[in-house]
Design a protein around this motif. Structure first.
Motif, PDB file in Angstrom:
ATOM      1  N   LEU A  68      -5.358  11.280 -13.221  1.00 51.16           N
ATOM      2  CA  LEU A  68      -5.395   9.728 -13.537  1.00 51.16           C
ATOM      3  C   LEU A  68      -4.870   9.531 -14.713  1.00 51.16           C
ATOM      4  CD1 LEU A  68      -8.523   8.203 -12.037  1.00 51.16           C
ATOM      5  CD2 LEU A  68      -6.309   7.127 -11.961  1.00 51.16           C
ATOM      6  N   ARG A 110       0.835  -1.181   0.039  1.00 51.49           N
ATOM      7  CA  ARG A 110       0.159  -0.184   0.017  1.00 51.49           C
ATOM      8  C   ARG A 110       0.733   1.299  -0.138  1.00 51.49           C
ATOM      9  NH1 ARG A 110      -5.142   0.245   1.406  1.00 51.49           N
ATOM     10  NH2 ARG A 110      -4.782   2.415   0.581  1.00 51.49           N
ATOM     11  N   TYR A 164      -2.230  -1.791 -20.299  1.00 50.57           N
ATOM     12  CA  TYR A 164      -3.204  -2.514 -20.188  1.00 50.57           C
ATOM     13  C   TYR A 164      -2.982  -3.964 -20.829  1.00 50.57           C
ATOM     14  CZ  TYR A 164      -7.634  -3.635 -23.017  1.00 50.57           C
ATOM     15  OH  TYR A 164      -8.686  -4.020 -23.855  1.00 50.57           O
ATOM     16  N   PHE A 209      -3.375   6.969 -17.812  1.00 50.60           N
ATOM     17  CA  PHE A 209      -3.410   5.731 -18.181  1.00 50.60           C
ATOM     18  C   PHE A 209      -1.938   5.157 -18.326  1.00 50.60           C
ATOM     19  CE2 PHE A 209      -4.205   1.928 -20.606  1.00 50.60           C
ATOM     20  CZ  PHE A 209      -3.365   1.714 -21.381  1.00 50.60           C
ATOM     21  N   LEU A 223      -2.351   2.825  -9.390  1.00 54.02           N
ATOM     22  CA  LEU A 223      -3.733   2.234  -9.292  1.00 54.02           C
ATOM     23  C   LEU A 223      -3.763   1.070 -10.461  1.00 54.02           C
ATOM     24  CD1 LEU A 223      -5.714   5.279  -8.760  1.00 54.02           C
ATOM     25  CD2 LEU A 223      -5.840   3.716  -7.150  1.00 54.02           C
ATOM     26  N   TYR A 256      -2.709   2.600 -13.752  1.00 54.97           N
ATOM     27  CA  TYR A 256      -2.781   4.003 -13.865  1.00 54.97           C
ATOM     28  C   TYR A 256      -2.022   4.436 -12.901  1.00 54.97           C
ATOM     29  CZ  TYR A 256      -7.064   3.699 -16.532  1.00 54.97           C
ATOM     30  OH  TYR A 256      -8.219   3.080 -17.373  1.00 54.97           O
ATOM     31  N   THR A 312     -17.468  -5.692 -20.463  1.00 59.59           N
ATOM     32  CA  THR A 312     -18.256  -4.818 -19.765  1.00 59.59           C
ATOM     33  C   THR A 312     -18.106  -3.260 -19.589  1.00 59.59           C
ATOM     34  OG1 THR A 312     -17.679  -5.297 -17.811  1.00 59.59           O
ATOM     35  CG2 THR A 312     -19.075  -6.713 -18.251  1.00 59.59           C
ATOM     36  N   GLY A 313     -16.434  -3.336 -19.675  1.00 59.22           N
ATOM     37  CA  GLY A 313     -15.756  -2.113 -19.498  1.00 59.22           C
ATOM     38  C   GLY A 313     -15.861  -1.565 -18.285  1.00 59.22           C
ATOM     39  N   GLN A 314     -16.535  -1.979 -17.213  1.00 58.87           N
ATOM     40  CA  GLN A 314     -16.541  -1.278 -15.799  1.00 58.87           C
ATOM     41  C   GLN A 314     -15.173  -1.755 -15.246  1.00 58.87           C
ATOM     42  OE1 GLN A 314     -19.718  -2.142 -13.426  1.00 58.87           O
ATOM     43  NE2 GLN A 314     -18.625  -1.382 -11.654  1.00 58.87           N
ATOM     44  N   LEU A 315     -14.511  -0.754 -14.765  1.00 58.24           N
ATOM     45  CA  LEU A 315     -13.125  -0.765 -14.044  1.00 58.24           C
ATOM     46  C   LEU A 315     -13.423  -1.099 -12.489  1.00 58.24           C
ATOM     47  CD1 LEU A 315     -10.992   1.635 -16.069  1.00 58.24           C
ATOM     48  CD2 LEU A 315     -11.097  -0.655 -16.501  1.00 58.24           C
ATOM     49  N   GLN A 364      -1.429   8.261 -10.574  1.00 54.39           N
ATOM     50  CA  GLN A 364      -2.430   9.362 -10.071  1.00 54.39           C
ATOM     51  C   GLN A 364      -1.636  10.329  -9.145  1.00 54.39           C
ATOM     52  OE1 GLN A 364      -5.790   8.614  -7.531  1.00 54.39           O
ATOM     53  NE2 GLN A 364      -6.955  10.368  -8.412  1.00 54.39           N
ATOM     54  N   PHE A 407     -11.122  -0.925  -9.297  1.00 53.74           N
ATOM     55  CA  PHE A 407      -9.779  -0.531  -8.906  1.00 53.74           C
ATOM     56  C   PHE A 407      -9.641  -0.942  -7.456  1.00 53.74           C
ATOM     57  CE2 PHE A 407      -8.338   2.654 -11.634  1.00 53.74           C
ATOM     58  CZ  PHE A 407      -9.634   3.049 -12.481  1.00 53.74           C
ATOM     59  N   GLY A 408      -8.403  -1.132  -7.458  1.00 54.44           N
ATOM     60  CA  GLY A 408      -7.716  -1.494  -6.197  1.00 54.44           C
ATOM     61  C   GLY A 408      -7.567  -0.030  -5.557  1.00 54.44           C
ATOM     62  N   GLU A 409      -7.118  -0.015  -4.014  1.00 57.50           N
ATOM     63  CA  GLU A 409      -6.912   0.846  -3.481  1.00 57.50           C
ATOM     64  C   GLU A 409      -5.386   1.521  -3.586  1.00 57.50           C
ATOM     65  OE1 GLU A 409      -9.867  -0.021   0.343  1.00 57.50           O
ATOM     66  OE2 GLU A 409      -7.683   0.069   0.741  1.00 57.50           O
ATOM     67  N   PHE A 419      -5.499  -3.347 -15.722  1.00 60.33           N
ATOM     68  CA  PHE A 419      -4.951  -1.573 -16.290  1.00 60.33           C
ATOM     69  C   PHE A 419      -4.150  -1.299 -14.868  1.00 60.33           C
ATOM     70  CE2 PHE A 419      -8.188  -1.227 -19.611  1.00 60.33           C
ATOM     71  CZ  PHE A 419      -9.168  -2.242 -19.485  1.00 60.33           C
TER      72      PHE A 419
END
Lengths: 111, 113
Positions: free
Chosen positions: B43, B9, B48, B45, B91, B35, B99-102, B37, B104-106, B33
């Motif tokens: 954010l 973390r 991938y 990219f 990230l 990223y 579906t495309g919905q990402l 930040q 994310f981890g923390e 993916f």
């Protein structure tokens, strides 16, 4: 970013007010995703709107999409303190479900 | 379902050292993916994978950064000779096919001194 919108802003509103956040993107996309990010967490999808839709609602959230002006908006009705977060729009300019994010809007809802 | 797991973390490195960040995607998700930040850039990219194959690494700095996905249960992002400007939250996200919905981890917060 060559893909995403450049609108980084901070908004502060009172609890119970309505708020709208805007996003403009530079290239074609088949869908716009809106994510929220709480402090110390990763972004989470809250609503998506496809290019064949002009408006999408989910609870107190409303997303709009204008493909001609390449812009989208996210509205929150009767904002609550727990809506405090950073909100991002994300587009898929390549069409391969590879998403690029805008700079985000930091929303603070004051009780 | 534990969600996307990222480790460590927090990581602090000295300038010039190597940093390796790990990501375990959600089981059954075919796309991973990475990223970066920061406050200034937002954010960004990086890269991938789909079905473990690299699809798009156009966001990766050409030198010092590399990413791999040796199996469907984890991906790594390696930064060689870290520089202070590499300090960021990295990230990882995964998505189910089509579906495309990402999800994310923390994130892994990297600080380069």
């Amino acid at each position: 970013s060559q893909w995403g919108e450049e609108n980084l802003q901070a908004l502060s509103i009172q609890e119970g007010e309505d708020v709208t956040m805007n996003c403009s993107y530079k290239t074609y996309t088949t869908v716009v995703h809106w994510y929220r990010q709480d402090s110390g967490r990763g972004p989470a999808l809250i609503i998506l709107i496809r290019s064949n839709e002009r408006e999408k609602r989910s609870g107190r959230l409303r997303a709009t999409l204008d493909t001609s002006s390449q812009s989208s908006s996210l509205s929150i009705t009767a904002a609550q303190c727990e809506d405090t977060a950073v909100y991002f729009c994300a587009t898929d300019p390549t069409g391969y479900q590879n998403f690029y994010f805008g700079k985000g809007t930091s929303l603070t809802v004051i009780p | 379902n534990a969600g996307v797991i990222q480790t460590p973390r927090h990581k602090v490195t000295g300038k010039g050292q190597e940093a390796t960040l790990w990501c375990e995607p959600i089981s059954g998700h075919s796309a991973v993916f990475w990223y970066r930040q920061t406050i200034v850039q937002g954010l960004e990219f990086l890269t991938y994978f789909r079905n473990q194959a690299p699809i798009d690494d156009s966001g990766m700095p050409k030198e010092r950064f590399s990413a791999q996905m040796p199996n469907q249960s984890h991906s790594t992002l390696k930064i060689q000779s870290t520089q202070p400007q590499d300090s960021a939250v990295y990230l990882c996200a995964s998505s189910f096919a089509n579906t495309g919905q990402l999800y994310f981890g923390e994130g892994s917060k990297l600080t380069v001194l």
